[in-house]
Every structure is written in C-alpha cells, then in structure tokens.
Design a protein around this motif. Structure first.
Motif, PDB file in Angstrom:
ATOM      1  N   MET A   1       0.946  -1.141  -0.025  1.00  0.00           N
ATOM      2  CA  MET A   1       0.010  -0.049  -0.171  1.00  0.00           C
ATOM      3  C   MET A   1       0.803   1.219  -0.027  1.00  0.00           C
ATOM      4  SD  MET A   1      -2.891   1.093   2.729  1.00  0.00           S
ATOM      5  CE  MET A   1      -2.592   2.533   3.610  1.00  0.00           C
ATOM      6  N   GLU A   2       0.468   2.128  -0.708  1.00  0.00           N
ATOM      7  CA  GLU A   2       1.396   3.454  -0.976  1.00  0.00           C
ATOM      8  C   GLU A   2       0.879   4.157   0.276  1.00  0.00           C
ATOM      9  OE1 GLU A   2       1.482   7.466  -3.542  1.00  0.00           O
ATOM     10  OE2 GLU A   2       0.616   5.827  -4.459  1.00  0.00           O
TER      11      GLU A   2
ATOM     12  N   LYS B   1      -5.337  18.994  -1.886  1.00  0.00           N
ATOM     13  CA  LYS B   1      -5.086  18.341  -3.309  1.00  0.00           C
ATOM     14  C   LYS B   1      -5.300  16.821  -3.267  1.00  0.00           C
ATOM     15  CE  LYS B   1      -1.570  21.691  -4.772  1.00  0.00           C
ATOM     16  NZ  LYS B   1      -0.242  21.813  -5.249  1.00  0.00           N
ATOM     17  N   GLU B   2      -4.963  16.108  -2.236  1.00  0.00           N
ATOM     18  CA  GLU B   2      -4.792  14.884  -2.195  1.00  0.00           C
ATOM     19  C   GLU B   2      -6.211  14.045  -1.473  1.00  0.00           C
ATOM     20  OE1 GLU B   2      -2.937  12.536  -3.787  1.00  0.00           O
ATOM     21  OE2 GLU B   2      -1.882  14.403  -4.655  1.00  0.00           O
ATOM     22  N   ALA B   3      -7.200  15.078  -0.992  1.00  0.00           N
ATOM     23  CA  ALA B   3      -8.304  14.709  -0.112  1.00  0.00           C
ATOM     24  C   ALA B   3      -9.110  13.544  -0.515  1.00  0.00           C
ATOM     25  CB  ALA B   3      -9.185  16.036   0.009  1.00  0.00           C
ATOM     26  N   MET B   4      -9.312  13.686  -1.690  1.00  0.00           N
ATOM     27  CA  MET B   4     -10.151  12.267  -2.278  1.00  0.00           C
ATOM     28  C   MET B   4      -9.483  11.138  -2.531  1.00  0.00           C
ATOM     29  SD  MET B   4     -13.234  13.474  -2.311  1.00  0.00           S
ATOM     30  CE  MET B   4     -13.984  11.961  -2.735  1.00  0.00           C
ATOM     31  N   THR B   5      -8.141  11.257  -2.816  1.00  0.00           N
ATOM     32  CA  THR B   5      -7.295   9.847  -2.618  1.00  0.00           C
ATOM     33  C   THR B   5      -7.271   9.478  -1.226  1.00  0.00           C
ATOM     34  OG1 THR B   5      -5.971  10.960  -4.564  1.00  0.00           O
ATOM     35  CG2 THR B   5      -4.942   9.121  -3.136  1.00  0.00           C
ATOM     36  N   ILE B   6      -7.178  10.358  -0.406  1.00  0.00           N
ATOM     37  CA  ILE B   6      -7.077   9.947   1.293  1.00  0.00           C
ATOM     38  C   ILE B   6      -8.402   9.424   1.366  1.00  0.00           C
ATOM     39  CG2 ILE B   6      -6.611  10.982   3.478  1.00  0.00           C
ATOM     40  CD1 ILE B   6      -4.588  12.983   2.301  1.00  0.00           C
ATOM     41  N   TYR B   7      -9.190   9.973   1.043  1.00  0.00           N
ATOM     42  CA  TYR B   7     -10.652   9.604   1.532  1.00  0.00           C
ATOM     43  C   TYR B   7     -10.840   8.118   0.890  1.00  0.00           C
ATOM     44  CZ  TYR B   7     -15.901   8.949   1.395  1.00  0.00           C
ATOM     45  OH  TYR B   7     -16.925   8.529   1.789  1.00  0.00           O
ATOM     46  N   TRP B   8     -10.959   7.813  -0.310  1.00  0.00           N
ATOM     47  CA  TRP B   8     -10.949   6.662  -0.803  1.00  0.00           C
ATOM     48  C   TRP B   8     -10.026   5.538  -0.103  1.00  0.00           C
ATOM     49  CZ3 TRP B   8     -15.575   5.906  -2.527  1.00  0.00           C
ATOM     50  CH2 TRP B   8     -16.364   7.010  -3.237  1.00  0.00           C
ATOM     51  N   SER B   9      -8.897   5.946   0.035  1.00  0.00           N
ATOM     52  CA  SER B   9      -7.988   4.955   0.727  1.00  0.00           C
ATOM     53  C   SER B   9      -8.290   4.690   2.099  1.00  0.00           C
ATOM     54  CB  SER B   9      -6.655   5.556   0.939  1.00  0.00           C
ATOM     55  OG  SER B   9      -6.016   5.521  -0.502  1.00  0.00           O
ATOM     56  N   LEU B  10      -8.727   5.550   2.832  1.00  0.00           N
ATOM     57  CA  LEU B  10      -9.373   5.489   4.142  1.00  0.00           C
ATOM     58  C   LEU B  10     -10.723   4.659   4.311  1.00  0.00           C
ATOM     59  CD1 LEU B  10      -9.389   6.050   7.494  1.00  0.00           C
ATOM     60  CD2 LEU B  10     -10.625   8.060   6.867  1.00  0.00           C
ATOM     61  N   LYS B  11     -11.754   4.902   3.291  1.00  0.00           N
ATOM     62  CA  LYS B  11     -12.846   3.986   3.138  1.00  0.00           C
ATOM     63  C   LYS B  11     -12.440   2.617   2.987  1.00  0.00           C
ATOM     64  CE  LYS B  11     -17.141   4.012   0.561  1.00  0.00           C
ATOM     65  NZ  LYS B  11     -17.308   2.683   1.036  1.00  0.00           N
ATOM     66  N   LYS B  12     -11.654   2.355   2.011  1.00  0.00           N
ATOM     67  CA  LYS B  12     -11.076   0.955   1.643  1.00  0.00           C
ATOM     68  C   LYS B  12     -10.709   0.122   3.078  1.00  0.00           C
ATOM     69  CE  LYS B  12      -8.747   1.128  -2.356  1.00  0.00           C
ATOM     70  NZ  LYS B  12      -7.477   0.569  -3.203  1.00  0.00           N
ATOM     71  N   TYR B  13      -9.909   0.996   3.704  1.00  0.00           N
ATOM     72  CA  TYR B  13      -9.546   0.383   5.210  1.00  0.00           C
ATOM     73  C   TYR B  13     -10.758   0.122   6.233  1.00  0.00           C
ATOM     74  CZ  TYR B  13      -8.033   0.714  10.041  1.00  0.00           C
ATOM     75  OH  TYR B  13      -7.888   0.588  11.268  1.00  0.00           O
ATOM     76  N   GLU B  14     -11.432   1.178   6.155  1.00  0.00           N
ATOM     77  CA  GLU B  14     -12.752   1.228   6.927  1.00  0.00           C
ATOM     78  C   GLU B  14     -13.586  -0.140   6.653  1.00  0.00           C
ATOM     79  OE1 GLU B  14     -12.926   5.651   8.921  1.00  0.00           O
ATOM     80  OE2 GLU B  14     -14.213   5.247   7.148  1.00  0.00           O
TER      81      GLU B  14
END
Length: 105
Positions: free
Chosen positions: A1-2, A27-40
């Motif tokens: 995972m990056e 700038k990276e908010a949606m990338t962070i959001y989707w990565s957090l969602k996958k984890y959750e």
C-alpha cells in the motif's frame, strides 16, 4: 500500500511529528478519503491488520508464493485452535465448507 501520510521520526524522549502543508492535503483529499474508506470497509482494527501481516509472512515462509485459499483457511483454523478461539475456528471451517461446495480452491 502506498503511504499517504508522513511518518513520525523517533527522537530522544518521544516522537517528532512532521509539519503538514494543508494545501497539499486538500489536493490529495479524495485519494486519502477513498484509501481510508477501503481500510474502514475491512472492519479490521490496526492490531488485527498487524496480526494478519504477521500471519501472511509466516504463510509465505511456509508456502512461498503459491498459497491457495484452503491453505490459508487451514492455517487460520490451526491458529485459532491454538489460541483457544472456537468461535473463529467454526467460522473458518464454515468458510472452507462453502468453498468446497462451490468448487473453489
């Protein structure tokens, strides 16, 4: 995972946190959001993830790169038996039974 965050640095007496540029975070908010969602969505705690990481390493040491689903399930059945967790043993065995019925390995 990056990695999406900046790791803390160990210093004498504790940890030093990195300074975060809020503009870069936006700038990276949606990338962070989707990565957090996958984890959750895994519903796993950080401790459970570390246990799984350790178990995967053990499996790779035993089987190399050619691990089947049933080998993984068998490993966890043995692991939960050793841990004295009959509920998890039953769930793992049910998963194995479902896979056999569906013809998957």
């Amino acid at each position: 995972m990056e990695r999406l965050t900046i790791p803390d640095k160990k210093i004498d007496g504790g940890l030093r946190r990195a300074i975060i540029d809020a503009r870069e975070v936006r700038k990276e908010a949606m990338t962070i959001y989707w990565s957090l969602k996958k984890y959750e969505d895994t519903e796993l705690t950080p401790e459970q993830i570390m246990e799984l990481k350790e178990a995967v390493q053990k499996l790779e040491n035993i089987f190399g790169d050619e691990i089947t689903v049933n080998q993984v399930i068998d490993f966890f059945v043995d692991f939960y038996i050793a841990q004295g967790d009959p509920d998890r043993v039953e769930k793992a065995e049910l998963l194995t039974t479902k896979k056999l019925r569906s013809g998957r390995s």
